[in-house]
Design a protein around this motif. Structure first.
Motif, short mmCIF file in Angstrom:
data_model
loop_
_atom_site.label_atom_id
_atom_site.label_comp_id
_atom_site.label_asym_id
_atom_site.label_seq_id
_atom_site.Cartn_x
_atom_site.Cartn_y
_atom_site.Cartn_z
N MET A 1 0.84 -1.18 0.00
CA MET A 1 0.00 0.00 0.00
C MET A 1 0.88 1.24 0.00
SD MET A 1 -3.19 0.35 2.29
CE MET A 1 -4.32 1.58 2.35
N LEU A 2 0.44 2.28 -0.65
CA LEU A 2 1.22 3.50 -0.75
C LEU A 2 1.12 4.31 0.52
CD1 LEU A 2 0.12 4.64 -4.28
CD2 LEU A 2 2.25 3.54 -3.66
N SER A 3 2.21 4.95 0.85
CA SER A 3 2.19 5.93 1.93
C SER A 3 1.82 7.27 1.34
CB SER A 3 3.56 6.03 2.57
OG SER A 3 3.97 4.79 3.05
N PRO A 4 1.02 8.06 2.05
CA PRO A 4 0.67 9.37 1.49
C PRO A 4 1.90 10.26 1.40
CG PRO A 4 -0.12 9.17 3.73
CD PRO A 4 0.47 7.84 3.36
N PRO A 5 1.99 11.08 0.33
CA PRO A 5 3.12 12.00 0.22
C PRO A 5 3.08 13.07 1.29
CG PRO A 5 1.65 12.15 -1.69
CD PRO A 5 1.08 11.13 -0.76
N ASP A 6 4.27 13.63 1.64
CA ASP A 6 4.26 14.71 2.62
C ASP A 6 3.73 15.99 2.00
OD1 ASP A 6 7.73 14.90 2.36
OD2 ASP A 6 6.78 13.09 3.02
N ASP A 7 3.47 16.92 2.87
CA ASP A 7 3.03 18.24 2.41
C ASP A 7 4.27 19.08 2.17
OD1 ASP A 7 0.46 18.03 4.83
OD2 ASP A 7 0.29 17.70 2.69
N ARG A 8 4.66 19.23 0.94
CA ARG A 8 5.80 20.06 0.58
C ARG A 8 5.42 20.86 -0.64
NH1 ARG A 8 7.35 17.22 -2.91
NH2 ARG A 8 6.66 15.17 -2.75
N PRO A 9 6.18 21.90 -0.90
CA PRO A 9 5.85 22.74 -2.04
C PRO A 9 5.89 21.95 -3.34
CG PRO A 9 7.60 23.74 -0.71
CD PRO A 9 7.34 22.38 -0.17
N ASP B 1 11.87 18.00 -5.44
CA ASP B 1 12.23 16.61 -5.67
C ASP B 1 12.50 15.87 -4.37
OD1 ASP B 1 14.04 17.13 -8.77
OD2 ASP B 1 11.92 16.95 -8.34
N ALA B 2 12.11 16.43 -3.25
CA ALA B 2 12.32 15.74 -1.98
C ALA B 2 11.43 14.50 -1.93
CB ALA B 2 11.97 16.67 -0.83
N PRO B 3 11.92 13.40 -1.34
CA PRO B 3 11.11 12.19 -1.31
C PRO B 3 9.86 12.37 -0.46
CG PRO B 3 13.14 11.90 -0.06
CD PRO B 3 13.19 13.26 -0.70
N ALA B 4 8.81 11.72 -0.88
CA ALA B 4 7.55 11.72 -0.13
C ALA B 4 7.51 10.44 0.67
CB ALA B 4 6.38 11.81 -1.09
N GLY B 5 6.28 9.99 0.99
CA GLY B 5 6.14 8.70 1.63
C GLY B 5 6.76 7.64 0.74
N SER B 6 7.23 6.60 1.35
CA SER B 6 7.93 5.56 0.59
C SER B 6 7.01 4.92 -0.43
CB SER B 6 8.44 4.48 1.54
OG SER B 6 9.36 5.02 2.43
N PRO B 7 7.42 4.91 -1.70
CA PRO B 7 6.61 4.23 -2.71
C PRO B 7 6.71 2.72 -2.52
CG PRO B 7 8.54 5.24 -3.72
CD PRO B 7 8.56 5.59 -2.27
N SER B 8 5.64 2.03 -2.83
CA SER B 8 5.63 0.58 -2.73
C SER B 8 6.59 0.00 -3.76
CB SER B 8 4.22 0.04 -2.98
OG SER B 8 3.89 0.20 -4.36
#
Length: 117
Positions: A1-9, A13-20
């Motif tokens: 299951m995907l982790s939701p991405p963080d709230d960033r501008p 290119d900063a990583p969000a929640g870990s992709p499956s």
């Protein structure tokens, strides 16, 4: 299951929640495709599946034919804006089928899917 991405501008290119692992494999597949479409990608609980296999149609841009771009060497490279948006859309879809994914320069740039009324 995907982790939701963080709230960033947007556009960072900063990583969000870990992709499956499946999402990471699809992002790598889009990169190798370069230009084209993926038709009939099944999604379950926000995770893109490989079975049943969707149809992959490569578009060859003759003006840009030449050596392939280099793949990122790190397995955990930072996701681009289009990749993060694809991750968010998968989570929003939940379970279903994406009829068409348009890939441009290795990135998913457009989706077509049916919505229930």
């Amino acid at each position: 299951m995907l982790s939701p991405p963080d709230d960033r501008p947007p556009g960072t290119d900063a990583p969000a929640g870990s992709p499956s692992p499946n999402l990471r494999r699809w992002l790598d597949r889009f990169w190798r495709l370069g230009y084209g479409t993926v038709r009939g990608l099944h999604v379950r609980a926000g995770d893109p599946l490989f079975d049943p296999a969707p149809q992959i149609v490569r578009t060859v841009r003759l003006s840009e034919a030449g050596p392939l771009r280099n793949m990122p060497t790190k397995a955990d490279y930072p996701l681009k804006r289009e990749q993060l948006a694809f991750q968010r859309e998968l989570a929003a879809i939940g379970t279903g089928v994406i009829d068409v994914i348009k890939v441009h320069d290795g990135l998913p740039v457009g989706l077509e899917f049916r919505e229930h009324s």
